[in-house]
Design an enzyme around this catalytic site. Structure first.
Site, PDB file in Angstrom:
ATOM      1  N   ASP A  13      -2.675  18.479  17.543  1.00 31.44           N
ATOM      2  CA  ASP A  13      -2.403  18.995  18.882  1.00 31.44           C
ATOM      3  C   ASP A  13      -0.956  18.740  19.297  1.00 31.44           C
ATOM      4  OD1 ASP A  13      -4.965  19.897  19.240  1.00 31.44           O
ATOM      5  OD2 ASP A  13      -5.461  18.591  20.924  1.00 31.44           O
ATOM      6  N   ASP A  14      -0.522  19.472  20.307  1.00 24.94           N
ATOM      7  CA  ASP A  14       0.788  19.273  20.948  1.00 24.94           C
ATOM      8  C   ASP A  14       1.963  19.577  20.023  1.00 24.94           C
ATOM      9  OD1 ASP A  14      -0.859  18.340  22.994  1.00 24.94           O
ATOM     10  OD2 ASP A  14      -0.441  16.239  22.614  1.00 24.94           O
ATOM     11  N   HIS A 134      -4.909  22.086  26.666  1.00 27.78           N
ATOM     12  CA  HIS A 134      -4.255  20.779  26.752  1.00 27.78           C
ATOM     13  C   HIS A 134      -4.987  19.957  27.814  1.00 27.78           C
ATOM     14  CE1 HIS A 134      -1.051  17.895  26.423  1.00 27.78           C
ATOM     15  NE2 HIS A 134      -0.518  18.146  27.610  1.00 27.78           N
TER      16      HIS A 134
END
Length: 303
Positions: A13-14, A134
């Site tokens: 993620d991110d 998110h």
């Protein structure tokens, strides 16, 4: 015992958060430890992340962000219900508070989500095969409907539903964080019908809350996978393939002021926990556990 085939999507993620996060995720991908990534298009290093994904052929989807940093939709950058006094998104908890008070305009939520899909397309040259949220904003009341509409409009087939089996038994998670996770779980249960109605799919099993940051170890990942698979096959003994998404956040710690989504990097990104995840994920013991359990790493487009 017949061999069950397990398809494991390890999502970093991110991606796009900062150059050091990008580098850590790429290193994990090249080591065969991450098989999929989720891009923050409003991240300060998003364009760099998209280039890296293309260079290394990394399967990439969209990490829709309504809670951290700045919107990508021009119209919403100055005057919108999605922004706080400082002109940034309301934050992980602030977003939830504003939502519960009825302060968020859902047409603006939709506008921003579509702008993020469009920007993703611009950066990568294709639409995202999967799209999640998110800080799990995509399963929140009201937002879930808009999110599902956007996915259906763009023909994005896959998402994430963060219901983690065995979460309730994790006594190492501090109470305040557990409260947040249980809220995410409840929102996720209430989202299943909405996503189903819109023809959206997700992995059979989600793992990632119990194994985040300092709580990640080879044994925490292995036991989470083993017990989740056991639980699922007990309920549906005839299935021969099980799909799992393991959410991870590997990287090298962010060094301010570089990074973030417009406000600089947060504490989680600057902490040693990113690097701890990276080091854990590339351990050979983990890879050999996957082999022994007939676990094959893949991405959403391989399903």
């Amino acid at each position: 015992l017949r061999m069950l085939q397990v398809k494991l999507i390890v999502t970093g993620d991110d991606f796009g958060y900062c150059p050091r996060r990008n580098q850590g995720i790429v290193d994990c991908f090249l080591a065969g430890a991450v098989s999929n990534v989720s891009l923050l298009v409003n991240g300060s290093a998003a364009a760099d992340a998209a280039k890296l994904a293309r260079r290394y052929n990394i399967p990439i989807g969209l990490h829709a962000n309504l809670s951290e940093g700045s919107p990508v939709c021009e119209v919403l950058k100055t005057n919108s219900s999605l922004l706080n006094q400082d002109g940034f998104f309301h934050g992980k908890m602030g977003f939830r508070t504003a939502l519960s008070k009825g302060l968020l305009n859902m047409s603006e939520v939709k506008q921003e989500l579509k702008a993020q899909v469009e920007l993703f397309h611009e950066l990568t040259g294709h639409l995202p095969p999967h799209m999640d949220g998110h800080q799990h904003v995509h399963v929140l009341p009201e937002v879930r409907h808009v999110f599902a509409e956007v996915l259906e409009e763009y023909g994005i087939k896959y998402t994430r539903v963060p219901i983690e089996p065995g979460l309730h038994n994790c006594d190492w998670i501090p109470p305040s964080l557990m409260d947040f996770y249980l809220g995410v779980e409840e929102d996720s249960f209430n989202t299943v019908d909405v996503f189903t109605k819109h023809g959206i799919r997700w992995a059979d099993i989600y793992i990632g809350l119990s194994t985040m940051g300092r709580n990640m170890s080879v044994s925490s990942i292995c036991s989470a996978i083993d017990s989740a698979v056991l639980q699922l096959t007990a309920k549906a003994p005839r299935s021969s393939t099980v799909t799992i998404e393991l959410m991870v956040h590997p990287g090298y710690p962010s060094v301010p002021p570089t990074g973030g989504c417009g406000q600089g990097p947060d504490d989680f990104s600057q902490s040693w926990e990113r690097h701890h995840e990276l080091q854990t994920l590339i351990k050979p013991e983990l890879q050999s556990h996957y082999k022994s359990r007939n676990i094959q790493l893949c991405s959403f487009k391989d399903l």
